[in-house]
Design an enzyme around this catalytic site. Structure first.
Site, PDB file in Angstrom:
ATOM      1  N   ALA A 116       0.836  -1.207   0.000  1.00  0.00           N
ATOM      2  CA  ALA A 116       0.000   0.000   0.000  1.00  0.00           C
ATOM      3  C   ALA A 116       0.866   1.251   0.000  1.00  0.00           C
ATOM      4  O   ALA A 116       1.994   1.248   0.517  1.00  0.00           O
ATOM      5  CB  ALA A 116      -0.890  -0.012   1.232  1.00  0.00           C
ATOM      6  N   GLY A 181      28.086  -7.616  14.841  1.00  0.00           N
ATOM      7  CA  GLY A 181      27.049  -7.099  15.741  1.00  0.00           C
ATOM      8  C   GLY A 181      26.773  -8.082  16.858  1.00  0.00           C
ATOM      9  O   GLY A 181      26.337  -9.203  16.605  1.00  0.00           O
ATOM     10  N   GLY A 182      27.045  -7.665  18.092  1.00  0.00           N
ATOM     11  CA  GLY A 182      26.801  -8.529  19.254  1.00  0.00           C
ATOM     12  C   GLY A 182      25.535  -8.122  19.981  1.00  0.00           C
ATOM     13  O   GLY A 182      25.523  -7.990  21.197  1.00  0.00           O
ATOM     14  N   GLY A 183      24.451  -7.898  19.200  1.00  0.00           N
ATOM     15  CA  GLY A 183      23.150  -7.559  19.801  1.00  0.00           C
ATOM     16  C   GLY A 183      22.236  -8.770  19.769  1.00  0.00           C
ATOM     17  O   GLY A 183      22.688  -9.912  19.724  1.00  0.00           O
ATOM     18  N   GLU A 204      31.950  -7.057  17.588  1.00  0.00           N
ATOM     19  CA  GLU A 204      31.043  -6.057  18.171  1.00  0.00           C
ATOM     20  C   GLU A 204      31.787  -4.723  18.320  1.00  0.00           C
ATOM     21  O   GLU A 204      32.910  -4.681  18.814  1.00  0.00           O
ATOM     22  CB  GLU A 204      30.524  -6.570  19.530  1.00  0.00           C
ATOM     23  CG  GLU A 204      29.914  -5.527  20.449  1.00  0.00           C
ATOM     24  CD  GLU A 204      28.736  -4.747  19.845  1.00  0.00           C
ATOM     25  OE1 GLU A 204      27.891  -5.353  19.166  1.00  0.00           O
ATOM     26  OE2 GLU A 204      28.689  -3.517  20.050  1.00  0.00           O
ATOM     27  N   VAL A 238      34.172  -3.388  11.462  1.00  0.00           N
ATOM     28  CA  VAL A 238      34.468  -4.035  10.187  1.00  0.00           C
ATOM     29  C   VAL A 238      34.827  -2.947   9.179  1.00  0.00           C
ATOM     30  O   VAL A 238      34.072  -2.009   8.973  1.00  0.00           O
ATOM     31  CB  VAL A 238      33.232  -4.828   9.715  1.00  0.00           C
ATOM     32  CG1 VAL A 238      33.412  -5.318   8.290  1.00  0.00           C
ATOM     33  CG2 VAL A 238      32.980  -5.991  10.660  1.00  0.00           C
ATOM     34  N   HIS A 444       7.918 -24.431  44.947  1.00  0.00           N
ATOM     35  CA  HIS A 444       9.278 -24.950  45.135  1.00  0.00           C
ATOM     36  C   HIS A 444       9.362 -26.349  44.549  1.00  0.00           C
ATOM     37  O   HIS A 444       8.461 -27.146  44.772  1.00  0.00           O
ATOM     38  CB  HIS A 444       9.614 -24.999  46.623  1.00  0.00           C
ATOM     39  CG  HIS A 444      10.984 -25.556  46.888  1.00  0.00           C
ATOM     40  ND1 HIS A 444      12.132 -24.831  46.635  1.00  0.00           N
ATOM     41  CD2 HIS A 444      11.380 -26.774  47.345  1.00  0.00           C
ATOM     42  CE1 HIS A 444      13.188 -25.587  46.955  1.00  0.00           C
ATOM     43  NE2 HIS A 444      12.747 -26.768  47.374  1.00  0.00           N
TER      44      HIS A 444
HETATM   45  P1  NAD Z   1      20.864  -4.609  18.052  1.00  0.00           P
HETATM   46  O1  NAD Z   1      20.705  -3.156  18.148  1.00  0.00           O
HETATM   47  O2  NAD Z   1      20.307  -5.491  19.106  1.00  0.00           O
HETATM   48  O3  NAD Z   1      22.416  -4.981  17.961  1.00  0.00           O
HETATM   49  C1  NAD Z   1      23.257  -4.429  16.989  1.00  0.00           C
HETATM   50  C2  NAD Z   1      24.665  -4.543  17.503  1.00  0.00           C
HETATM   51  O4  NAD Z   1      25.544  -4.223  16.454  1.00  0.00           O
HETATM   52  C3  NAD Z   1      24.971  -3.578  18.644  1.00  0.00           C
HETATM   53  O5  NAD Z   1      25.599  -4.295  19.671  1.00  0.00           O
HETATM   54  C4  NAD Z   1      25.888  -2.546  18.008  1.00  0.00           C
HETATM   55  O6  NAD Z   1      26.808  -2.004  18.922  1.00  0.00           O
HETATM   56  C5  NAD Z   1      26.578  -3.389  16.950  1.00  0.00           C
HETATM   57  N1  NAD Z   1      27.099  -2.655  15.799  1.00  0.00           N
HETATM   58  C6  NAD Z   1      26.538  -1.611  15.151  1.00  0.00           C
HETATM   59  N2  NAD Z   1      27.315  -1.241  14.106  1.00  0.00           N
HETATM   60  C7  NAD Z   1      28.385  -2.078  14.090  1.00  0.00           C
HETATM   61  C8  NAD Z   1      29.521  -2.221  13.254  1.00  0.00           C
HETATM   62  N3  NAD Z   1      29.718  -1.415  12.213  1.00  0.00           N
HETATM   63  N4  NAD Z   1      30.417  -3.188  13.545  1.00  0.00           N
HETATM   64  C9  NAD Z   1      30.224  -4.012  14.606  1.00  0.00           C
HETATM   65  N5  NAD Z   1      29.158  -3.932  15.430  1.00  0.00           N
HETATM   66  C10 NAD Z   1      28.241  -2.977  15.164  1.00  0.00           C
HETATM   67  O7  NAD Z   1      20.311  -4.988  16.602  1.00  0.00           O
HETATM   68  P2  NAD Z   1      20.040  -6.396  15.917  1.00  0.00           P
HETATM   69  O8  NAD Z   1      20.685  -7.500  16.674  1.00  0.00           O
HETATM   70  O9  NAD Z   1      20.347  -6.214  14.477  1.00  0.00           O
HETATM   71  O10 NAD Z   1      18.483  -6.532  16.094  1.00  0.00           O
HETATM   72  C11 NAD Z   1      17.632  -5.516  15.578  1.00  0.00           C
HETATM   73  C12 NAD Z   1      16.425  -5.339  16.449  1.00  0.00           C
HETATM   74  O11 NAD Z   1      15.594  -6.477  16.301  1.00  0.00           O
HETATM   75  C13 NAD Z   1      16.764  -5.251  17.920  1.00  0.00           C
HETATM   76  O12 NAD Z   1      16.946  -3.926  18.319  1.00  0.00           O
HETATM   77  C14 NAD Z   1      15.572  -5.848  18.567  1.00  0.00           C
HETATM   78  O13 NAD Z   1      14.702  -4.834  18.902  1.00  0.00           O
HETATM   79  C15 NAD Z   1      14.955  -6.736  17.510  1.00  0.00           C
HETATM   80  N6  NAD Z   1      15.142  -8.143  17.874  1.00  0.00           N
HETATM   81  C16 NAD Z   1      14.638  -8.594  19.037  1.00  0.00           C
HETATM   82  C17 NAD Z   1      14.797  -9.910  19.395  1.00  0.00           C
HETATM   83  C18 NAD Z   1      14.203 -10.401  20.683  1.00  0.00           C
HETATM   84  O14 NAD Z   1      13.308  -9.737  21.194  1.00  0.00           O
HETATM   85  N7  NAD Z   1      14.685 -11.495  21.234  1.00  0.00           N
HETATM   86  C19 NAD Z   1      15.531 -10.776  18.601  1.00  0.00           C
HETATM   87  C20 NAD Z   1      16.053 -10.282  17.418  1.00  0.00           C
HETATM   88  C21 NAD Z   1      15.860  -8.964  17.065  1.00  0.00           C
END
Ligand code: NAD
Length: 471
Positions: A116, A181-183, A204, A238, A444
């Site tokens: 849309a 990316g360590g997210g 990360e 990177v 428990h």
């Molecule tokens: P994120 O924001 O969790 O993590 C991204 C990571 O990449 C960060 O630690 C950041 O410091 C790092 N980063 C950024 N640029 C970089 C670079 N150039 N080189 C190295 N590291 C770098 O994002 P994501 O893991 O891509 O996930 C995206 C979104 O999706 C999250 O914010 C979250 O809201 C959602 N998600 C949630 C879940 C869950 O609820 N369990 C699971 C997956 C994704």
């Protein structure tokens, strides 16, 4: 073009969109849900939360089987049938999206397959998968278009350079996988591939995994991942990704200088950004925030009174459950109800092993704002249940108000932390004090007792730990 008419047009069929559409239909509105997929579900069900959790479950089974060796039960190394694993994951997705399709039908809402674009503040142009066009007039619209992965500058297009969607398709099992990316995504998908047999290296940018999450919650996870992953580089970025015919070179730099990593595939998981491109919002009065999200008020109404926005497109945190709640608020507002989005606690869960979950005020946020808080931590080594499952490396942490004892926030690291955090959300939302948690009888032996005991510590001592009094 003659316009069809609907009461509420919902653009996007993910957890924000379908929750909004279902609520609106339940309130008696005439609803049209527009999404390209055959059934509602969006990124979460088709290529996000649900397929990743199916694969993480498999990772957990593999790791449990491995750990059982310590308890005298030895299994042979797993044989991975990647095709069957992919099929099973797809079956999970089909079952859940199919169920949503049936729920949509039985609610009598129209599901219009297509993409849309706003023609103006009262009309949408929809292009169907067959290329047909349809104009739809609406009284109200809810934008729930979600988000898309952020790409690295100069990121090459290659079968070996993946985003989360590609990684979830299980294209092949790389011997070596570099995760940038360590997210959330990097650690969850890195855990999946490590369990399946890949050597995983995480790069990360910041100085810790899960930046922004309290360090004491992240520590047990980092320790566990250090044992599962080949290498974790923090404070490293990177510089270049160069795919070859059968290998990829990833040039990184950081405190240790520059180095090249060689791998079979790279997963780029450096965040997501709101998906608002090509929606025609420039033909309406909708405004954006500085960070590119659609600006909304407490009812999720945009600057254009007939248009609402929810979920990832409307602001952080980008979490499915936050989107669904916003969706229901927007639907109720569109139906003329006085609903308001005003949560005290939005839970966040990282589904790694151990899981990390938190809600409400974090220690880091309290420090940043200068708010006085009291912290109590109950170590999982003292939890009978955690010890029986061989997973005592966790912590349950309460952030309370020192004067009133009110529970302001909770963080949990450990098995099933994502399930446990729901009780904490209720406590924060209901304005519970620590004593409420401490005096509620918890079953428990369960890990839920760790919440009760962390709350007991606010008033003095918990039964299963003893803190020496100073002085
Ligand atoms: P994120 O924001 O969790 O993590 C991204 C990571 O990449 C960060 O630690 C950041 O410091 C790092 N980063 C950024 N640029 C970089 C670079 N150039 N080189 C190295 N590291 C770098 O994002 P994501 O893991 O891509 O996930 C995206 C979104 O999706 C999250 O914010 C979250 O809201 C959602 N998600 C949630 C879940 C869950 O609820 N369990 C699971 C997956 C994704």
């Amino acid at each position: 073009m003659v316009a069809d008419r609907t009461g509420l047009a919902v653009v996007g069929g993910g957890p924000g969109g379908y929750a909004a559409a279902f609520r609106a239909a339940d309130l008696g509105l005439e609803v049209t849900l527009i999404d390209p997929e055959p059934d509602p579900g969006g990124v979460c069900l088709y290529r996000g939360c649900i397929p990743s959790k199916a694969l993480l479950h498999v990772a957990k089974v593999i790791s449990a089987a491995h750990r059982a060796g310590d308890w005298g039960v030895r299994f042979a190394d797993p044989e991975i049938d990647l095709d069957r694993l992919g099929q099973w994951k797809d079956e999970v997705v089909e079952r859940l999206t199919g169920g949503l399709g049936k729920l949509a039908d039985s609610r009598g809402l129209e599901h219009l397959r297509g993409t849309a674009r706003f023609a103006d503040a009262a009309h949408l142009d929809v292009t169907t998968p067959d290329g047909d066009h349809r104009r739809l007039a609406f009284d109200h619209a809810i934008v729930a278009t979600g988000s898309e992965p952020v790409r690295l500058p100069g990121q090459p297009d290659s079968d070996r350079v993946w985003d989360s969607r590609r990684a979830l398709e299980l294209p092949f099992l790389p011997s070596r996988l570099v995760v940038v990316g360590g997210g959330y995504i990097g650690l969850e998908m890195g855990s999946v591939y490590a369990a399946l047999g890949s050597e995983v290296t995480v790069v990360e940018m910041t100085d810790s995994l899960l930046p922004g999450v309290d360090a004491d919650l992240v520590r047990p996870l980092t320790k566990s991942l250090e044992a599962r992953f080949e290498r974790i580089f923090t404070g490293a970025t990177v510089d270049e990704i160069e795919p070859g015919d059968d290998r990829v070179r990833v040039a990184i730099s950081g405190e240790g200088g520059r180095r090249d990593l060689h791998c079979d595939a790279v997963l780029v998981a450096v965040g997501r950004r709101p998906f608002v491109r090509g929606l025609g919002l420039d033909r309406t009065a909708v405004r954006f925030t500085e960070t590119g999200f659609i600006a909304v008020d407490g009812q999720r109404r945009t600057a254009e009174p007939a248009i609402f926005a929810v979920g990832d497109a409307a602001g952080e945190p980008m979490l499915a459950h936050k989107a669904s709640h916003e969706g229901r608020v927007a639907a109720e507002a569109a139906a003329g109800r006085r609903s308001l989005w005003d949560p005290r606690a939005i839970p966040a869960v990282v589904y790694t092993d151990p899981e990390v979950a938190w809600c409400g005020l974090t220690e880091a946020e309290a420090e940043a704002s200068g708010r006085e808080i009291r912290i109590t931590r109950f170590p999982w080594a003292a939890s009978g249940r955690a010890v029986t499952t061989g997973a005592p490396h966790g912590v349950t942490k309460l952030v309370t108000d020192p004067a009133s004892g009110r529970v302001l926030g909770v963080g949990i690291t450990g098995e099933e932390a994502g399930e446990l955090i729901a009780e904490a959300v209720l406590a924060v939302e209901m304005g519970a004090v620590a004593e409420d948690l401490a005096r509620s009888i918890h079953p428990h032996p369960t890990r839920s007792e760790t919440l009760m005991e962390a709350a007991e510590m606010v008033g003095g001592q918990a039964t299963h730990t003893l803190r020496k009094r100073s002085g």
